[in-house]
Design a protein around this motif. Sequence first.
Motif, PDB file in Angstrom:
ATOM      1  N   VAL A 280     -16.226 -30.330 -21.853  1.00 12.13           N
ATOM      2  CA  VAL A 280     -15.723 -29.508 -21.235  1.00 12.13           C
ATOM      3  C   VAL A 280     -15.317 -29.648 -19.822  1.00 12.13           C
ATOM      4  O   VAL A 280     -16.289 -29.852 -19.211  1.00 12.13           O
ATOM      5  CB  VAL A 280     -16.143 -28.000 -21.332  1.00 12.13           C
TER       6      VAL A 280
ATOM      7  N   LEU B 247     -22.877 -29.142 -24.998  1.00 12.17           N
ATOM      8  CA  LEU B 247     -21.552 -29.206 -24.089  1.00 12.17           C
ATOM      9  C   LEU B 247     -21.845 -30.437 -23.033  1.00 12.17           C
ATOM     10  O   LEU B 247     -23.091 -30.469 -22.727  1.00 12.17           O
ATOM     11  CB  LEU B 247     -21.347 -28.133 -23.647  1.00 12.17           C
TER      12      LEU B 247
ATOM     13  N   ASP C 129     -10.043 -27.709 -18.572  1.00 13.64           N
ATOM     14  CA  ASP C 129     -10.117 -26.863 -19.724  1.00 13.64           C
ATOM     15  C   ASP C 129     -10.599 -25.554 -19.061  1.00 13.64           C
ATOM     16  O   ASP C 129     -10.008 -24.337 -19.513  1.00 13.64           O
ATOM     17  CB  ASP C 129     -11.135 -27.210 -20.617  1.00 13.64           C
TER      18      ASP C 129
ATOM     19  N   GLN D 191     -10.452 -23.299 -29.564  1.00 10.49           N
ATOM     20  CA  GLN D 191     -12.007 -23.710 -28.972  1.00 10.49           C
ATOM     21  C   GLN D 191     -12.780 -22.656 -28.858  1.00 10.49           C
ATOM     22  O   GLN D 191     -13.612 -22.674 -27.994  1.00 10.49           O
ATOM     23  CB  GLN D 191     -11.801 -24.651 -27.789  1.00 10.49           C
TER      24      GLN D 191
ATOM     25  N   THR E 237     -16.468 -23.401 -28.729  1.00 13.87           N
ATOM     26  CA  THR E 237     -17.000 -24.321 -27.548  1.00 13.87           C
ATOM     27  C   THR E 237     -17.091 -23.078 -26.437  1.00 13.87           C
ATOM     28  O   THR E 237     -17.930 -23.216 -25.713  1.00 13.87           O
ATOM     29  CB  THR E 237     -15.943 -25.074 -27.183  1.00 13.87           C
TER      30      THR E 237
END
Length: 341
Positions: free
Chosen positions: A38, A66, A89, A239, A242
């Motif tokens: 990320v 992550l 992101d 996402q 995530t």
Amino acid sequence: MKLKSGMKAAALALTLVLAGTALLTGCGPKTQEGPVKVRVGEVTRSIFYAPQYVAVNKGFFKEQGLEIDLTTTAGGDKTMTALLSNGIDVALVGSETSIYVHQQGSADPVINFAQLTQTDGTFLVARKPLEGAFDWSKLKGVTFLGQRKGGMPQMAGEFTLKKHGINPHADLTLIQNVDFANIPAAFASGTGDYVQLFEPQATVFEKEGKGYVIASFGVESGKLPYTVFMTKKSYLTKQSATVQKFANAVQQAQNWVQQATPDEIADAIISFFPDTDKAVVRDVVKRYKDQGSFATDGIVDQAEWNNLQDVMEAAGELKQRADHGQLVDNTFAEKAKQSVK
């Protein structure tokens, strides 16, 4: 053309071997995927964002699978440009920037999904120590070195002055043409009677005898979603898993910060501030912790959102009020608060 018997046997044997290999592969353990990267852009490097650095250094992001690629994007405009152009992101920036994007019109709006700080992070610093109780009316007629126009520090500063009956554009000489990075140096060289400073400059000035903290704009302007993790709606949709993991890690860090001492927090984040004395980091953390600047969860509630827009309206920076439901998605923070202990 027909295959000879020997060739047929060889072909059959090869087929069986390949089939067996495929069967064993299918039955065996699957290869685990690596961590999800990320890309996060922070508007500045600041002790104010201590919970974010705690989440990195204490391994909370890693526990969620992550890998955080953290860059300092230096300024709200640059941070938002990086987000909108897919250079990052997730952005850590003032939530007013999502409103500015909304005001300009966007097919892919920027959504606030996890709050990190819940007050302004600046302080009123005077050249001389305070004598007696501080009265905001003392600022009338002085030269005040403020923050950049249109940014949350400046808006929170003006909101506070107006709250105390001071017109910042009539009752004092307001300087707003100094770049953010140069404000401490300008004050140290003699510009202004008072200055609005972020940490650690305020604490450093006190230790060096160059200035004295006499009031907090964070306390005066109240709770608002000052710094928030945000992303484009398209990323939030595609996402979502995530984003949930990201919110979980942030919540875990927030829980840890609430329970930890300033010394423990300073130890956890000092690697991000190699040029700052650890005692200064500790004192800054204590000041922010004591005044409740670190959000206890990622939820951006309606009251905070309304206060943010009140501050923006008072500064003349809000064309039209933005609906809380349009630019805030609390589902990730709410789930994180319930599940992360």
